[in-house]
Scaffold this active site. Structure first.
Site, PDB file in Angstrom:
ATOM      1  N   ASP A 479      -1.258  10.116  -3.325  1.00  0.00           N
ATOM      2  CA  ASP A 479      -1.688   9.188  -2.276  1.00  0.00           C
ATOM      3  C   ASP A 479      -0.719   9.230  -1.104  1.00  0.00           C
ATOM      4  O   ASP A 479      -1.112   9.168   0.045  1.00  0.00           O
ATOM      5  CB  ASP A 479      -1.810   7.762  -2.818  1.00  0.00           C
ATOM      6  CG  ASP A 479      -0.490   7.219  -3.369  1.00  0.00           C
ATOM      7  OD1 ASP A 479       0.337   8.017  -3.837  1.00  0.00           O
ATOM      8  OD2 ASP A 479      -0.285   5.992  -3.343  1.00  0.00           O
ATOM      9  N   ARG A 483       7.102   6.363  -0.685  1.00  0.00           N
ATOM     10  CA  ARG A 483       7.538   5.124  -1.316  1.00  0.00           C
ATOM     11  C   ARG A 483       7.573   5.279  -2.839  1.00  0.00           C
ATOM     12  O   ARG A 483       7.355   6.383  -3.362  1.00  0.00           O
ATOM     13  CB  ARG A 483       6.631   3.975  -0.891  1.00  0.00           C
ATOM     14  CG  ARG A 483       5.215   4.098  -1.411  1.00  0.00           C
ATOM     15  CD  ARG A 483       4.370   2.939  -0.935  1.00  0.00           C
ATOM     16  NE  ARG A 483       2.988   3.078  -1.366  1.00  0.00           N
ATOM     17  CZ  ARG A 483       1.947   2.741  -0.613  1.00  0.00           C
ATOM     18  NH1 ARG A 483       2.122   2.283   0.615  1.00  0.00           N
ATOM     19  NH2 ARG A 483       0.732   2.874  -1.099  1.00  0.00           N
ATOM     20  N   ASP A 484       7.816   4.176  -3.525  1.00  0.00           N
ATOM     21  CA  ASP A 484       7.925   4.231  -4.991  1.00  0.00           C
ATOM     22  C   ASP A 484       6.539   4.306  -5.618  1.00  0.00           C
ATOM     23  O   ASP A 484       6.151   3.441  -6.386  1.00  0.00           O
ATOM     24  CB  ASP A 484       8.681   2.987  -5.489  1.00  0.00           C
ATOM     25  CG  ASP A 484       8.047   1.696  -4.980  1.00  0.00           C
ATOM     26  OD1 ASP A 484       7.151   1.773  -4.110  1.00  0.00           O
ATOM     27  OD2 ASP A 484       8.439   0.622  -5.455  1.00  0.00           O
ATOM     28  N   GLU A 485       5.781   5.341  -5.264  1.00  0.00           N
ATOM     29  CA  GLU A 485       4.418   5.478  -5.762  1.00  0.00           C
ATOM     30  C   GLU A 485       4.084   6.961  -5.945  1.00  0.00           C
ATOM     31  O   GLU A 485       4.277   7.496  -7.015  1.00  0.00           O
ATOM     32  CB  GLU A 485       3.440   4.772  -4.819  1.00  0.00           C
ATOM     33  CG  GLU A 485       2.109   4.515  -5.481  1.00  0.00           C
ATOM     34  CD  GLU A 485       1.335   3.370  -4.849  1.00  0.00           C
ATOM     35  OE1 GLU A 485       1.833   2.705  -3.968  1.00  0.00           O
ATOM     36  OE2 GLU A 485       0.179   3.173  -5.280  1.00  0.00           O
ATOM     37  N   ASP A 492      -8.293   8.464  -3.535  1.00  0.00           N
ATOM     38  CA  ASP A 492      -7.742   9.266  -2.440  1.00  0.00           C
ATOM     39  C   ASP A 492      -8.079  10.741  -2.659  1.00  0.00           C
ATOM     40  O   ASP A 492      -8.410  11.471  -1.720  1.00  0.00           O
ATOM     41  CB  ASP A 492      -6.220   9.087  -2.366  1.00  0.00           C
ATOM     42  CG  ASP A 492      -5.806   7.619  -2.324  1.00  0.00           C
ATOM     43  OD1 ASP A 492      -6.259   6.848  -3.188  1.00  0.00           O
ATOM     44  OD2 ASP A 492      -5.015   7.253  -1.441  1.00  0.00           O
ATOM     45  N   TRP A 544     -12.915   5.212  -7.761  1.00  0.00           N
ATOM     46  CA  TRP A 544     -11.767   6.092  -8.046  1.00  0.00           C
ATOM     47  C   TRP A 544     -12.148   7.069  -9.173  1.00  0.00           C
ATOM     48  O   TRP A 544     -11.904   8.259  -9.079  1.00  0.00           O
ATOM     49  CB  TRP A 544     -10.539   5.243  -8.409  1.00  0.00           C
ATOM     50  CG  TRP A 544      -9.752   4.819  -7.197  1.00  0.00           C
ATOM     51  CD1 TRP A 544      -8.464   5.182  -6.914  1.00  0.00           C
ATOM     52  CD2 TRP A 544     -10.177   3.997  -6.099  1.00  0.00           C
ATOM     53  NE1 TRP A 544      -8.075   4.629  -5.713  1.00  0.00           N
ATOM     54  CE2 TRP A 544      -9.100   3.909  -5.193  1.00  0.00           C
ATOM     55  CE3 TRP A 544     -11.367   3.341  -5.778  1.00  0.00           C
ATOM     56  CZ2 TRP A 544      -9.182   3.179  -3.996  1.00  0.00           C
ATOM     57  CZ3 TRP A 544     -11.451   2.610  -4.597  1.00  0.00           C
ATOM     58  CH2 TRP A 544     -10.375   2.538  -3.732  1.00  0.00           C
ATOM     59  N   GLU A 751      -1.778   5.076   6.220  1.00  0.00           N
ATOM     60  CA  GLU A 751      -2.539   4.456   5.133  1.00  0.00           C
ATOM     61  C   GLU A 751      -3.462   3.361   5.655  1.00  0.00           C
ATOM     62  O   GLU A 751      -4.481   3.049   5.044  1.00  0.00           O
ATOM     63  CB  GLU A 751      -1.538   3.848   4.141  1.00  0.00           C
ATOM     64  CG  GLU A 751      -2.161   3.054   3.024  1.00  0.00           C
ATOM     65  CD  GLU A 751      -1.128   2.561   2.028  1.00  0.00           C
ATOM     66  OE1 GLU A 751       0.061   2.436   2.402  1.00  0.00           O
ATOM     67  OE2 GLU A 751      -1.500   2.315   0.877  1.00  0.00           O
ATOM     68  N   HIS A 766      -0.580   9.128   4.317  1.00  0.00           N
ATOM     69  CA  HIS A 766      -1.646   9.076   3.316  1.00  0.00           C
ATOM     70  C   HIS A 766      -2.707  10.072   3.772  1.00  0.00           C
ATOM     71  O   HIS A 766      -2.896  10.260   4.964  1.00  0.00           O
ATOM     72  CB  HIS A 766      -2.269   7.675   3.281  1.00  0.00           C
ATOM     73  CG  HIS A 766      -1.862   6.855   2.102  1.00  0.00           C
ATOM     74  ND1 HIS A 766      -0.556   6.564   1.829  1.00  0.00           N
ATOM     75  CD2 HIS A 766      -2.598   6.253   1.128  1.00  0.00           C
ATOM     76  CE1 HIS A 766      -0.503   5.803   0.731  1.00  0.00           C
ATOM     77  NE2 HIS A 766      -1.729   5.606   0.278  1.00  0.00           N
TER      78      HIS A 766
HETATM   79  C1  BGC Z   1      -2.531   3.660  -2.880  1.00  0.00           C
HETATM   80  C2  BGC Z   1      -3.914   3.935  -2.374  1.00  0.00           C
HETATM   81  C3  BGC Z   1      -4.753   3.778  -3.615  1.00  0.00           C
HETATM   82  C4  BGC Z   1      -4.734   2.289  -3.850  1.00  0.00           C
HETATM   83  C5  BGC Z   1      -5.669   1.750  -4.839  1.00  0.00           C
HETATM   84  C6  BGC Z   1      -2.469   2.202  -3.166  1.00  0.00           C
HETATM   85  O1  BGC Z   1      -1.236   1.750  -3.537  1.00  0.00           O
HETATM   86  O2  BGC Z   1      -1.548   4.084  -2.015  1.00  0.00           O
HETATM   87  O3  BGC Z   1      -4.100   4.957  -1.546  1.00  0.00           O
HETATM   88  O4  BGC Z   1      -5.964   4.363  -3.618  1.00  0.00           O
HETATM   89  O5  BGC Z   1      -3.426   1.863  -4.123  1.00  0.00           O
HETATM   90  O6  BGC Z   1      -6.076   0.569  -4.355  1.00  0.00           O
END
Ligand code: BGC
Length: 905
Positions: A479, A483-485, A492, A544, A751, A766
Site C-alpha cells: 500500500d 510508515r509502519d505498514e 490497493d 479487498w 493516499e 500510495h
Molecule cells: C492502507 C490502505 C488500505 C486500508 C484499508 C490503510 O492503512 O494504507 O491503502 O487499503 O488501510 O482500509
C-alpha cells in the site's frame, strides 16, 4: 525484403533455410524473423525453475503484414551441442499446428533437479513457410524435491561462516539459498549476486522462496570461505505475532569439480557465528551499524579471529521450499541530491527531488566512534526541517558508527525507507552534496509500457504512477513504503493491477502473489485484507478480497494464463461460496472500508454487493473457460439473482439513482451493466445522467470518489460516450484531482485527495489512485482488447480524440508482441500509427474530427488510398476491410505497422 519473403513462402521449412543461405546476404533479413523474446515461466534464461512442466513463450517476429503463426516446433536438449544439431533429446514437440506462442507447457522427458536445458523454437507462417530457429535460450531447474536439501536451518548470530577445501578446479557451482528474514550471502570476500532484501516475503509457515545463484566463478581450488549475514526482515518484525523470534538461514551449495567429483556445502552445525557490525535492523526502524565491530576478512579463508561460536540449529519452517520465480528486489538506480540545506546547526537536509524507496549511501571520514544519523522523510516543514509525522511509529533512520581513519562508505542492507528527503546529523565536519546518494530499490520488474501525450499534466501523472507503482513493489504489492505498514493490502493491489500490467511485466510477480493469496486462504474460503496477513481482518472486506478473483482474471486477460485459472478454481469457488454464506437474500452487506478515502461517502454495503456480483460473474466465466459447464450455469444464474437483488436493494426508482446518489454508487453498477433499465421513461440513461450532472454541476467538474470508485469512474464515462468529461477529470488541477497533487509538488501519488501533512493517515506514496493509468492506455492511447479476447489476440484501436489534446502515443509489449497506437491531429487531418503483433487481428478506428462528415473524408495508409467516397479501397497489404462509423472509419487489419492519415471536411 517483403517480396523476397513472399516468393519463398511455398518452400518447405528446410528447403527455405537452404535457399535463404544460398541466396546470400540479400536474404539475410529473413533471419531476423526467427522467434524472439524466449521466456520460460515468464522469465528470460531463468535459473531455479521448479515447475514440473514449465511453460514456454516466444514472439514470432515477421515484417510481413497480416502474418500469423500457424504451427510451431520446440526443441529442448540437455546440452548446447545437441541443440545446435537440431536434436531435441529432451523434448521435440514436433510440428504442432497452433497459433499459440505463449503458455505452451513442457511435455518431454522428466526434468531433473539442478539441470540446465537448452531450447529453441521455430514457427510456420500463414503461407506454411518455416522460420529459422530462434537463438538458443536456456532454463535451469531448481531443487525439485525436499530431499535435495541436505542442510539445516541455522542462526543464533547475524554473521555466520564456514571454510571448506576444494581439491580441484570448479566446473560448475550453484548456491540455493533462503532465509526467514533477509540474508546476504558472501563467498571468498564477495557478495553473491545483486539481489537485496532477499528472499521475498511470503506466508512463511506455508512457503519460503529460495534464490539460485551461479557461483562457479567465485570458488577456487584450495580453501574457500562462505559467509552469511542475517537480518530480521518481515520474519521477526513485531506486528501481531512475529513468524519467528530470530532469523534463520538455509543453504545448499552444490559443486561439480573437474573430473566428475561432486560435493555439497550446506548450512549445518559445523558453521560458526558471531554478532557482526549490524547492531540492530528493522524494516520499519532502519539499521544501526557499528563499523568498529567489523571483522576484516570474516568472509575469506584463513580468518584469525576469536569469539566465534557454534551456530544454533533452528526449526525454520515446515513450509514448502519453492523457487523464487519472479524478478528479485534490486537496486535499480542511484539518485544524486538536488540540493542540501542547513536549517539548523549541525542539521543538513538533502532533497533528492523524487519520492522513492530504498536508502541512502553515506560517504564519511572522521574519528572512530562518531555516530552519523540519517533520518528519512517524504515531507519537509516550511523551515526546511524534515516532517516525519506521517511515518507514525516507524523510526525510519540509519545510524552509522565510524571505524575511524580512512574514508568510509556505508549503506544499510536489511531495511528500506520511503523518502524524498534525508536529514543528516552527527556528521564530522561539513558535508557536501556528494556525501549522500539515494539508492532506488524495488522488485525489478521490466518496464513494458509507455504513454505520452501533448498535455503535460498527463505525462506528469504518468510519472507519478510509474514511481508510485515501482516503490510499492517489494516482492508483494504494498500500500505504501514509508510508515509502519507497507502491507499487501488487497484492495490497493486489485485496483492498481491493470495499470501495473500495462506499464510493467507483472506476470511472474502476480503469479507469486496469487500463490500467497492461496496460501492465506482459510478453510472456510475466506481470504484476509492483507497478504501475507498481518494487518486488517479475516474475512477481508469484500472489495479487498476481490483481489483474488480479479488478479486471476487479469492474468487471464493480459497474459492468457489459463494455468492460474486452473490452479485457483477451487480456491475461487470456495471464496465465492464463502461470500454467499454471508449474503442474505442475495445481497452481501458486510463491509469495513467501502469506497475508502472517498470525499463523499457511498454505503459500504453497495460496494460489497457490487463485488459479490462481480466475483460471481467472473467465476461463471472461468467455469465456462475451463469447460465446467454445470458450474458455469449455476454461477451465471446466481449472478443474475444477485443483479436483481442489487437493484432492489440500492436503486431508487423515484429518484432514478442508486443509494445516496454518490458518484461511486452510480459508477459501479454502470460499469457492470447492472442497471436494468438503461433507457428509462425519458429515453436516456438516468443513472448516467445523474452521474454526469453530479460531476459537472454538483462538483464543478470534480470527482468525489474514493479509491474503489475511481477505478471505474473514468472508464464508465468513456464507455457511455463522455470521454471528454473523463478527460476533464483526469486533467483537473484543483482539489480534488491528480493534478492538484502535482501542483502541490507531489512526485508520487498520495493516499488522500487532501493535502495532509500531519500525524494522521496520509502517506505521500500510495499507488491506488494510479488505477487511472489503465485508462490512459485504453481511453486516450486507444489500446483495447475486443470482448472475450485474451493476450491481445483481438485488438481494438480506438483513439480518444479529445478537444484539448493534439496527440497521444501509447505502446505495450504484450505476450503477443508489441502493440502501439499513436495519433496526432492538425487542422483538417488526423494521423494514426498502429502496430499490430503477428497473429493478432485488429479493428482500427481512424477517427475524424466531430465537424467532419464521414462521406467527405479520405483515408490513406502509407500513402495508399484505403477509403474514399464512403467506400473501402482495397489493395493495401494487410488492410482487409473498412466501414464508416459515427466517429470515423473503422478498418480491419492484420499484423504489421500501419500509418493512416485521414483528411476531409
Ligand atoms: C492502507 C490502505 C488500505 C486500508 C484499508 C490503510 O492503512 O494504507 O491503502 O487499503 O488501510 O482500509
Amino acid at each position: 525484403m517483403r517480396h523476397q519473403r513472399k516468393s519463398s513462402a511455398l518452400l518447405s521449412g528446410a528447403l527455405f533455410l537452404t535457399v535463404a543461405f544460398a541466396a546470400g546476404p540479400a536474404r539475410a533479413a529473413a533471419v531476423a524473423e526467427s522467434p524472439i523474446c524466449l521466456r520460460v515461466e515468464y522469465l528470460a534464461n531463468p535459473l531455479g525453475i521448479d515447475a514440473h512442466a514449465p511453460r514456454f513463450q516466444w514472439i514470432p517476429e515477421n515484417t510481413e503484414r497480416d502474418e500469423k503463426q500457424t504451427a510451431y516446433q520446440i526443441l529442448i536438449a540437455g546440452n548446447p551441442s545437441a541443440l545446435a544439431k537440431d536434436s531435441g533429446d529432451q523434448w521435440d514437440s514436433g510440428k504442432v499446428e497452433s497459433g499459440d506462442s505463449t503458455q505452451i507447457a513442457y511435455a518431454g522427458r522428466p526434468l531433473e533437479s539442478g539441470h540446465r536445458y537448452y531450447w529453441k523454437v521455430r514457427y510456420w507462417d500463414k503461407e506454411g513457410a518455416a522460420s529459422p530457429y530462434s537463438e538458443p535460450a536456456y532454463f535451469e531447474m531448481g531443487l525439485l524435491e525436499r530431499s535435495d536439501w541436505k542442510g539445516q536451518w541455522i542462526g543464533g548470530f547475524n554473521m555466520m561462516r564456514k571454510e571448506f577445501t576444494l581439491d580441484g578446479r570448479v566446473e560448475r557451482a550453484r548456491a540455493y539459498v533462503t532465509a526467514l528474514g533477509y540474508y546476504e550471502l558472501r563467498l571468498n570476500g564477495r557478495k553473491v549476486g545483486h539481489r537485496v532484501l532477499d528472499p521475498a516475503w511470503t506466508v512463511y509457515p506455508r512457503r519460503v522462496l529460495y534464490s539460485t545463484y551461479d557461483v562457479t566463478r567465485l570458488l577456487k581450488p584450495g580453501t574457500n570461505a562462505v559467509g552469511a549475514m542475517l537480518g530480521g526482515g518481515w520474519a521477526t518484525l513485531p506486528i501481531g505475532k512475529p513468524y519467528c523470534s530470530e532469523p534463520a538461514f538455509l543453504l545448499q551449495l552444490n559443486i561439480d569439480l573437474e573430473g566428475g567429483k561432486q560435493l555439497s556445502i550446506v548450512s549445518d552445525g559445523s558453521w560458526e557465528g558471531k554478532q557482526g557490525p549490524v547492531v540492530s535492523d528493522s524494516v520499519y526502524d532502519g539499521e544501526v551499524y557499528d563499523a568498529r565491530v567489523e571483522v576484516s576478512g570474516w568472509d575469506q579463508p584463513g580468518l584469525k579471529d576469536s569469539g566465534w561460536a557454534a551456530v544454533k540449529i533452528l526449526l525454520g519452517t515446515d513450509g514448502a521450499l519453492s523457487s523464487q520465480m519472479m524478478p528479485p528486489i534490486r537496486v535499480t538506480d542511484t539518485l544524486t541530491p538536488k540540493s542540501m540545506t542547513n536549517p539548523d546547526p549541525g542539521v543538513y537536509v538533502y532533497d533528492f527531488g523524487q519520492n522513492t524507496t530504498g536508502w541512502a549511501v553515506l560517504q564519511v571520514r572522521g574519528s572512530r566512534g562518531t555516530a552519523v544519523k540519517m533520518r528519512y522523510s517524504e515531507l519537509i516543514y516550511p523551515d526546511g526541517t524534515v516532517n516525519r509525522a506521517n511515518l507514525r511509529a516507524a523510526k525510519s533512520r540509519d545510524i552509522y558508527i565510524l571505524r575511524g581513519g580512512e574514508p568510509e562508505v556505508y549503506e544499510p542492507r536489511f531495511t528500506y525507507h520511503g523518502f524524498r528527503y534525508v536529514e543528516l546529523t552527527g556528521f564530522p565536519g561539513t558535508p557536501s552534496l556528494d556525501t549522500l546518494r539515494a539508492r532506488v530499490v524495488h522488485s525489478a520488474v521490466r518496464e513494458t509500457g509507455s504513454f505520452v501525450a501533448s498535455k503535460q499534466i498527463l505525462n506528469q501523472i504518468q510519472q507519478l504512477i510509474h514511481w508510485g507503482q515501482l516503490s510499492n513493489l517489494m516482492s508483494i504489492p504494498t500500500d505504501c513504503d514509508q510508515r509502519d505498514e507497507r502491507q499487501g493490502w488487497m484492495g490497493d493491489a486489485q485496483v492498481s493491477a491493470e495499470e501495473a500490467m500495462m506499464n510493467f511485466d507483472m506476470a511472474a510477480f502476480y503469479t507469486n502473489f496469487i500463490r500467497d493469496i492461496r496460501d492465506s486462504q482459510h478453510l472456510d474460503g475466506s481470504v484476509p485484507d492483507t497478504v501475507p496477513h498481518k494487518y486488517g481482518m479475516y474475512p477481508s472486506d469484500p472489495a479487498w478480497g476481490a483481489a483474488y478473483p480479479l488478479l486471476c482474471w487479469y492474468m487471464w486477460q493480459q497474459y492468457s494464463d489459463r494455468q492460474i485459472l486452473e490452479e485457483n478454481y477451487n480456491g475461487l469457488k470456495k471464496y465465492i461460496e464463502f461470500l454467499r454464506s454471508r449474503a442474505q437474500d442475495n445481497v452481501l452487506r458486510y463491509s469495513y472500508y467501502g469506497d475508502w478515502v472517498a470525499i463523499e461517502p457511498t454505503p459500504g454495503e453497495l460496494v460489497s454487493d457490487f463485488y459479490f456480483y462481480y466475483d460471481t460473474r467472473i467465476l461463471a466465466d472461468i467455469a465456462k473457460i475451463l469447460g465446467k459447464t454445470e458450474d458455469a450455469a449455476t454461477y451465471s444464474t446466481e449472478s443474475d439473482q444477485i443483479k436483481d437483488a442489487f437493484n432492489k436493494a440500492f436503486y431508487n426508482p423515484h429518484s432514478d439513482f442508486y443509494a445516496n446518489g454518490s458518484q461511486t454508487a452510480q459508477a459501479l453498477p454502470l460499469f457492470l451493466d447492472l442497471f436494468a433499465n438503461p433507457l428509462s421513461r425519458y429515453n436516456y440513461n438516468p443513472v448516467f445522467g445523474h452521474l454526469t450532472n453530479d460531476i459537472t454541476y454538483g462538483h464543478n467538474t470534480h470527482l468525489t470518489t474514493g479509491f474503489i470508485g475511481v477505478k471505474y469512474l473514468l472508464p464508465v464515462l468513456t464507455e457511455y460516450g463522455r470521454n471528454d468529461l473523463a478527460y476533464e477529470l483526469a486533467t483537473q488541477t484543483t482539489y480534488p484531482s491528480w493534478g492538484y497533487m502535482i501542483e502541490r509538488g507531489a512526485t508520487t501519488l498520495w493516499e488522500l485527495w487532501q493535502e495532509k501533512t500531519g500525524p494522521s493517515m496520509n502517506s505521500h506514496d500510495h499507488i491506488m489512485f494510479g488505477s487511472l493509468g489503465a485508462w490512459f492506455y485504453r481511453a486516450l492511447g486507444g489500446i483495447r482488447q475486443a470482448e472475450a479476447s485474451v493476450g491481445y489476440r483481438q485488438l481494438v484501436i480506438d483513439p480518444g480524440i479529445v478537444d484539448d489534446l493534439d496527440w497521444a502515443s501509447a505502446s505495450m509489449e504484450t505476450v503477443q508482441g508489441r502493440v502501439s497506437s499513436s495519433w496526432s491531429r492538425s487542422p483538417g487531418s488526423i494521423k494514426l500509427d498502429v502496430t499490430v503483433p503477428v497473429g493478432t487481428d485488429a479493428r482500427v478506428l481512424v477517427p475524424k474530427e466531430e465537424e467532419m462528415t464521414v462521406g467527405m473524408v479520405k483515408v490513406t495508409e502509407g500513402g495508399h488510398l484505403v477509403w474514399q467516397d464512403n467506400r473501402f479501397v482495397a489493395g493495401d497489404a494487410g488492410v482487409v476491410g473498412a466501414e464508416a462509423v459515427v466517429n470515423g472509419v473503422r478498418f480491419r487489419v492484420g499484423s504489421g505497422h500501419y500509418s493512416f492519415a485521414l483528411t476531409g471536411e
